[in-house]
Design an enzyme around this catalytic site. Structure first.
Site, short mmCIF file in Angstrom:
data_model
loop_
_atom_site.label_atom_id
_atom_site.label_comp_id
_atom_site.label_asym_id
_atom_site.label_seq_id
_atom_site.Cartn_x
_atom_site.Cartn_y
_atom_site.Cartn_z
CG ASP A 1 -2.00 -1.04 1.18
OD1 ASP A 1 -2.33 -1.47 0.06
OD2 ASP A 1 -2.50 -1.43 2.24
NE ARG B 1 -5.50 -2.55 3.80
CZ ARG B 1 -5.94 -1.78 2.81
NH1 ARG B 1 -6.44 -0.60 3.08
NH2 ARG B 1 -5.85 -2.19 1.58
#
Length: 302
Positions: A55, A188
């Protein structure tokens, strides 16, 4: 008679880019595609890809294939990975990380024993639901694209393995952790699920990938260093295969068979392994299937 200028010195040739891998230390704020695009310019080749995305918020090891090294990427993407991360308890967000909008804030009343039990429950083989803004495809469309279009996306759980989920430091509501996990694990989502299990919510605030298979930060180069070193920063194909996969050496007759895509006798190994000729050059990746070993990638002849 007018004087003539001396001939210009010859332009030094641009070094050719070898086939192989480049291990990049991705900076924060860059997408994996941004890094690939930059490396294409630095190495003067279009044939570059990456083995698993990071990311934009994340930093650390991003393995790139160059030339024939791109044929390794699908196999390298399946290797285990190690991350250093910071999880903040007490807040959930729309993206399960710090880049999303806050959803809810709750008080954090979590003791050391409760925290240890929550992390232990998320260690081992678990069924994890990826974040709705992940790159997982739903009917051919990335989940994050569907979310941006206003859809309510709930992804199916997938089995992943978290072999290590260890607390390094606790700083108030911030947890500095290290995670070793299988391919396809979302850190996450791990932060989200830990917060949910503790009843206070949680999200990811920092992520750094320190290892992809055998390639770690010690072997990684920043983009500035890559600009200086150019093709010299590429790990040659043979060395890359030898580092990432078990090795099988063959004689000249077998090397000819490999070059023509023929099978070899099986060794009884699981997973792909590199096949090297008598001169030490890498020829292929093979995989055992029953009584025979069959090519999954053939590099020879170049």
């Amino acid at each position: 008679m007018s004087a003539t200028s001396p001939p210009a010195p010859p332009t030094p040739p641009i070094p050719s880019t070898p086939d192989g891998l480049v291990v990049v230390d991705k900076p924060a704020g860059w997408t994996s595609h941004d890094v690939v695009a930059r490396c294409r310019r630095l190495l003067r080749t279009r044939r570059i890809g990456h083995a698993g995305t990071l990311d934009p918020m994340a930093t650390g090891v991003l393995v790139l294939g160059v030339g024939r090294g791109t044929r390794l990427l699908g196999h390298l993407a399946l290797t285990a990975k190690v991350y250093e991360a910071t999880i903040r308890l007490g807040r959930t967000t729309t993206t399960d990380d710090a880049e999303g909008e806050p959803v809810a804030d709750r008080p954090v009343e979590v003791g050391a024993g409760e925290l240890a039990a929550g992390m232990a429950a998320l260690t081992g083989a678990i069924d994890q639901v990826p974040s709705s803004v992940s790159a997982v495809k739903v009917n051919g469309v990335r989940a994050y694209a569907r979310v941006r279009a206003g859809e309510d996306v709930v992804l199916a759980p997938r089995r992943v393995t978290v072999s290590r989920f260890e607390l390094l430091t606790r700083r108030g509501t911030d947890l500095d952790v290290v995670v070793a996990c299988s391919s396809g694990t979302y850190i996450r989502a791990l932060a989200r699920d830990l917060g949910a299990a503790l009843g206070c919510g949680g999200h990811l605030t920092a992520l750094r990938r320190s290892e992809v298979g055998p390639f770690g930060l010690a072997a990684a180069v920043g983009l500035d260093e890559l600009a200086e070193r150019g093709p010299a920063a590429v790990v040659p194909l043979g060395a890359a295969v030898a580092a990432a996969f078990p090795r099988r050496d063959v004689d000249l007759d077998q090397a000819r068979d490999v070059a023509h895509g023929r099978w070899l006798p099986a060794l009884g190994r699981s997973g792909p392994y590199g096949v090297f000729g008598p001169d030490g050059a890498v020829l292929a990746l093979f995989e055992d299937r029953d009584e025979t070993a069959r090519p999954v990638v053939v590099f020879a002849p170049a």
